[in-house]
Design an enzyme around this catalytic site. Structure first.
Site, PDB file in Angstrom:
ATOM      1  N   GLY A   1       0.799  -1.227   0.000  1.00 17.23           N
ATOM      2  CA  GLY A   1       0.000   0.000   0.000  1.00 17.23           C
ATOM      3  C   GLY A   1       0.823   1.263   0.000  1.00 17.23           C
ATOM      4  N   ALA A   2       2.078   1.172  -0.374  1.00 14.11           N
ATOM      5  CA  ALA A   2       2.932   2.352  -0.275  1.00 14.11           C
ATOM      6  C   ALA A   2       2.865   3.227  -1.525  1.00 14.11           C
ATOM      7  CB  ALA A   2       4.368   1.936  -0.012  1.00 14.11           C
ATOM      8  N   TYR A   3       3.174   2.663  -2.654  1.00 16.76           N
ATOM      9  CA  TYR A   3       3.308   3.507  -3.836  1.00 16.76           C
ATOM     10  C   TYR A   3       2.471   3.040  -5.012  1.00 16.76           C
ATOM     11  CZ  TYR A   3       7.240   5.231  -1.206  1.00 16.76           C
ATOM     12  OH  TYR A   3       8.008   5.762  -0.222  1.00 16.76           O
TER      13      TYR A   3
ATOM     14  N   THR B   1       1.836   3.425  -9.390  1.00 18.18           N
ATOM     15  CA  THR B   1       2.688   3.293 -10.563  1.00 18.18           C
ATOM     16  C   THR B   1       2.300   4.346 -11.582  1.00 18.18           C
ATOM     17  OG1 THR B   1       1.152   1.689 -11.448  1.00 18.18           O
ATOM     18  CG2 THR B   1       3.096   0.814 -10.331  1.00 18.18           C
ATOM     19  N   VAL B   2       3.157   4.504 -12.550  1.00 18.67           N
ATOM     20  CA  VAL B   2       2.884   5.443 -13.623  1.00 18.67           C
ATOM     21  C   VAL B   2       2.836   4.641 -14.916  1.00 18.67           C
ATOM     22  CG1 VAL B   2       3.841   7.378 -14.939  1.00 18.67           C
ATOM     23  CG2 VAL B   2       3.968   7.397 -12.451  1.00 18.67           C
TER      24      VAL B   2
ATOM     25  N   LYS C   1      -0.948  10.936 -16.609  1.00 16.74           N
ATOM     26  CA  LYS C   1      -1.061  11.532 -15.277  1.00 16.74           C
ATOM     27  C   LYS C   1      -2.541  11.663 -14.992  1.00 16.74           C
ATOM     28  CE  LYS C   1      -0.076  15.745 -12.648  1.00 16.74           C
ATOM     29  NZ  LYS C   1       0.694  15.170 -11.545  1.00 16.74           N
TER      30      LYS C   1
ATOM     31  N   ASP D   1       4.126  27.254  -8.593  1.00 14.24           N
ATOM     32  CA  ASP D   1       4.770  26.174  -7.842  1.00 14.24           C
ATOM     33  C   ASP D   1       6.000  25.681  -8.591  1.00 14.24           C
ATOM     34  OD1 ASP D   1       4.993  24.518  -5.621  1.00 14.24           O
ATOM     35  OD2 ASP D   1       3.944  22.875  -6.624  1.00 14.24           O
TER      36      ASP D   1
END
Lengths: 211, 298
Positions: free
Chosen positions: B18-20, B22-23, B38, B140
């Site tokens: 549950g951490a990361y 994907t792209v 995205k 930003d």
């Protein structure tokens, strides 16, 4: 003549009530282009959305709903976020704020390419099903959403949008034309009379305003 | 294409714990170009997508027609309804392997050569001048939002979307870096194109230092760190109607910028100071910066 008009306006009012159930008693509201068939509009909208989705899916050979690649010119791969610029990471926008997500872990996705058939778009997404939260099933929620959307479009505030919708309906489906008996010329006639402002007409204008 | 059916995607191992996420990235077999997805999940109400999002997307698409070399290419926008409350907007961008952050981290020991810094800065300012001439304030700008291709081409990213950020961002528990924030943003006084020039100044210094110039931990701390370098501004330069007052800070006089960025040239230092000017009105613009003598060096 004025009798006919009055009954016309009554009909109009009834139609308006059906068309704008919430709005009817709240403020001035004129039913300019006849009653709107919400079911028809819904079907129309869904069809349009589906066509757009299918086009997107074909262009990129990627199913954006289920996040699954299909076979085609683009060779898709899934890369861990650590090895790609932060910019490409998914984000969630809440109100006017946006948050980058490493929120939900994506489960193992079947990366075997599948055919980009329309079937993929229609049926509930198998992967989504495994992952999704206990929210209602997709077809139903989208229906509710579009209903809301249609109501908004015809709330009288955004009159221009409702015109567009009605027009689209008329041009694209033949059977609707037969049910929609109001013509744009009817509307011109009545407008003229209101501006002439005889007593009955001003009363009628008042009634319409109160709708 | 017949060969397509033969290509198989290998099932990717479950992304653990549950951490990361994907792209998704793809190569166009015809052109060899890379694209990446995205996704922005937008909370919707009964009116559908927020108008601000629709406007942003329209703006991004309009900008795309100019095909500016220093702006990341947006190839497509695909929206899918997820639930009643959420719409997923997937943006298809050209894929660039690295951002300026990793580019600087990977640079070998003595750091980037002066000529390369100059080239990166010119491209960065070109992209920025383009955005500013289209009335877009990035808001930003930071090394993570500046992509650098393998051929050293600079591409600004995340700009249209950055406008969706609001000044209320500071109130959220999300950790947002303050290091590149202009003083007027930290003081919550004004937000116009000069805020991006401030960030560019910070990034300029970082290219030489290979570490950030001002690493504040709070708005107050960030301002304190800024004044340690540029000195405490005079009371008459302080913006009116802000909560933090000039007298809340201890008096500091400015120190030579070369103390913090020793490798910078004379002209470079001059440009840097023009960018790190407290008063946004007197801060140099992207277009004027491109005309600065620093870019004649060589």
């Amino acid at each position: 003549m004025s009798n006919v008009q009055l009954s016309n306006s009554t009909l109009e009012r009834l139609a308006a009530r059906r068309t704008f159930p919430l709005h009817a008693r709240t403020s001035a509201c004129r039913n300019l282009f006849g009653p709107v068939d919400h079911d028809e509009l819904n079907r129309e909208m869904k069809l349009q959305l589906r066509e757009i989705s299918e086009r997107d899916q074909r262009r990129w050979n990627f199913n954006f709903e289920t996040d699954t690649p299909c076979s085609g010119d683009y060779e898709w791969e899934e890369t861990p976020v650590e090895s790609t610029p932060v910019f490409y990471q998914d984000s969630v926008q809440i109100g006017r704020r946006r948050v980058t997500v490493p929120v939900k872990a994506k489960q193992c996705l079947d990366m075997t390419p599948r055919d980009c058939t329309t079937q993929d778009v229609h049926t509930p997404r198998p992967v989504e099903d495994r992952l999704s939260s206990p929210e209602a099933t997709i077809p139903r929620t989208s229906e509710v959403n579009q209903e809301n959307c249609a109501d908004k479009l015809n709330s009288g505030k955004k009159s221009r949008k409702s015109i567009v919708c009605v027009r689209r309906k008329r041009t694209s489906t033949t059977d609707v034309i037969t049910t929609t008996t109001t013509h744009i010329t009817d509307f011109y006639m009545k407008r003229k009379r209101i501006t002439n402002s005889t007593e009955t007409n001003s009363l009628k204008a008042f009634c319409t305003a109160r709708l | 294409m017949a060969q397509d059916s033969g290509v198989q995607y290998e099932p990717v191992a479950e992304i653990g714990g549950g951490a990361y996420g994907t792209v998704y990235k793809a190569r166009d077999r015809q052109s060899g170009q890379f694209v990446a997805l995205k996704s922005v999940r937008v909370q919707t109400d009964q009116d559908g997508l927020p108008l601000s999002t629709v406007r942003e997307v329209a703006l991004l698409k309009r900008l795309e027609q100019f095909d500016h070399p220093n702006v990341v290419k947006l190839m497509d926008v695909c929206a899918t309804l997820r639930t009643d409350q959420e719409t997923k907007v997937t943006l298809v961008f050209e894929h660039v392997d690295q951002d300026l952050k990793t580019y600087l981290e990977k640079a070998p020991a003595p750091g980037l050569p002066a000529s390369q810094i100059q080239d990166l800065m010119r491209q960065l300012l070109c992209g920025l001048a383009f955005l500013h001439s289209n009335c877009i304030v990035h808001r930003d700008l930071k090394p993570e939002n500046i992509l650098v291709t393998s051929r050293g081409q600079v591409k600004l990213a995340d700009f249209g979307l950055a406008r969706i950020y609001s000044c209320h961002m500071a109130l959220t528990p999300v950790v947002v870096t303050l290091w590149y924030r202009a003083p007027e943003v930290l003081l919550q006084s004004s937000y116009a194109t000069p805020v991006d020039i401030w960030s560019t100044g910070c990034i300029f210094a970082e290219m030489f230092r290979r570490k950030p110039l001002f690493c504040g931990e709070s708005e107050m701390d960030q301002l304190g760190k800024i004044f340690e370098v540029i000195g405490l501004p005079a009371e008459e330069d302080w913006p009116s109607g802000v909560t933090l007052l000039q007298r809340n800070f201890s008096p500091l006089s400015h120190r030579p910028i070369t103390e913090f960025v020793p490798e910078i040239s004379h002209e470079g230092a001059d440009l840097l100071l023009e960018m790190l000017t407290f008063d946004p009105q007197r801060r140099i613009s992207a277009l004027s910066a491109l005309d600065h003598a620093y870019f004649q060096e060589g």
